[in-house]
Each structure stands twice: as structure tokens, then as C-alpha cells.
Design an enzyme around this catalytic site. Structure first.
Site: not given
Length: 221
Positions: A23, A25, A181, A186
Site C-alpha cells: 500500500d 500513500e 490511510h 491498510d
């Protein structure tokens, strides 16, 4: 053909690919211009019964690359302050070299020839990963450059929902929206969701197949 014992190995379950859950960001939606700010990578393991579980997770806060765009709306959404020194952020190249090292080690231990990214809405994460690899001139990436397992698609099929938080809750996986987030949080929830779907498919008799054709002559892509 592959017998049941051999089927309970990553190299046969996913055609020689080692699944790696990722994941990211970011500071926007454009992998070409927007900063990669955080990445987490969850490695999986499979037991002798063919059940897969989360093994361990790597996590890095990333320094925006030189000239990177920082979209205010994206930063407000994920709550990341790229200028905060307490993030302990590292250069993209440093993070990816460490990720490559650990992924290749796990891939080799699983006797797989390549790793494949698992992510929720995988095209997004794969796009940022590929661009960071290209931007830093990194060679011999363990990751397939375009194939991936998308848990949004898998969850839509297996559970009936494509939103990560709702799919997890429907599957009985704890999900704290206050922690969402964060790449670390996540990624681990995505890993749990992927494992649950794969394991449930096996429990329902979907794997191993009654007869698995030898595809050694087919393309590796």
C-alpha cells in the site's frame, strides 16, 4: 500434473509468483508528478496445508522526490505532513533497495521466480511503485511490471463489496477507520483480506484443481 502436497506451495499456487501486499500513500493521483510519501510491504507465508497468513511487514516514510507535486487535498485526506521531521522519512532509493532485498529473500525461500504485487485498487499502487523504480534507475526489480492481484476486484467477487473498510468488516476482519490511510495499517488489512479470500476458496474446494496442466512451455508473463 501437480499433486496436493506440491499444490500447497506458493510456487504452484500462483504459477511461480510470490504475492507481496503493498500500500502506498501519496500526495496526489499522478504517479509521474506527485510525491510518494509512504509505503508498506507485507510478506506472506504458507503452511504445509496450503493456508496463507501474514508473516511480516516493512514500512517506510518517504521523502518527496525533488520537484514533486504536493496536492493540498491529498495531504488533507491522508493527514501526512511531508515536512514533519518526526516522520523519519528516507529517500525513495533507500526504501526500495531495502524492499527489493527483503522481497527477493522471501521470494527465494518460497522457490518462486518472481513477485507479484497484491493491492487494493492495485493499478494505483503499481503505478507509483513502477514510477519510483524508474525514477531512481533501479534494476532487477522483483516485481512483475504490470500483472497484479487486485483485492478490490477479488473482494467484489468473494464478499460483495469493493471498499476496503466495508469488505473487511463484512469478512469479519477488524477495521478501524481512524487508522485508515496509513500505509502500514491498510497494507496489513489488505493482506488479511487477500489471505481470507484465497484460504476460503481453498476450503470450498476451489484449490487444488483435480488436474493441473503443466504450463512450463507457456510464456512466463
Amino acid at each position: 500434473m501437480t499433486d496436493i502436497c506440491d499444490a500447497n506451495k506458493f510456487k504452484h499456487r500462483f504459477r511461480g509468483y510470490f504475492p507481496v501486499v503493498i500500500d502506498v500513500e501519496t500526495a496526489g493521483f499522478n504517479a509521474n508528478t506527485d510525491a510518494l510519501l509512504e509505503i508498506a510491504v507485507s510478506l506472506l507465508k504458507m503452511n504445509s496445508d496450503g493456508v496463507i497468513v501474514l508473516d511480516r511487514t516493512l514500512h517506510f516514510n518517504i521523502e518527496p522526490f525533488e520537484g514533486a507535486n504536493l496536492e493540498p487535498a491529498a495531504l488533507a485526506f491522508n493527514g501526512i505532513d511531508p515536512t514533519n521531521p518526526l516522520r523519519g522519512a528516507v529517500d525513495e532509493k533507500v526504501a526500495f533497495l531495502e524492499i527489493f532485498k527483503e522481497v527477493k529473500k522471501a521470494q527465494k525461500a518460497a522457490d518462486c521466480h518472481r513477485s507479484i504485487i497484491v493491492a487494493h485498487n492495485a493499478a494505483f499502487d503499481l503505478g507509483f511503485v513502477n514510477k519510483a523504480i524508474e525514477r531512481n534507475g533501479l534494476k532487477r526489480s522483483p516485481f512483475h511490471p504490470f500483472a497484479s492481484f487486485d483485492t478490490a476486484t477479488l473482494a467484489g467477487l468473494a464478499i460483495g463489496h469493493t471498499v476496503l473498510a466495508k469488505a473487511c468488516k463484512m469478512a469479519g476482519i477488524d477495521f478501524d477507520n481512524k487508522e485508515a490511510h496509513s500505509a502500514l495499517y491498510d497494507t496489513e488489512r489488505t493482506a488479511e483480506l487477500f489471505c481470507l479470500i484465497v484460504n476460503r476458496w481453498k476450503a470450498l474446494g476451489g484449490w487444488p484443481l483435480a488436474a493441473v496442466e503443466d504450463d512450463s512451455d507457456s510464456t512466463s508473463e
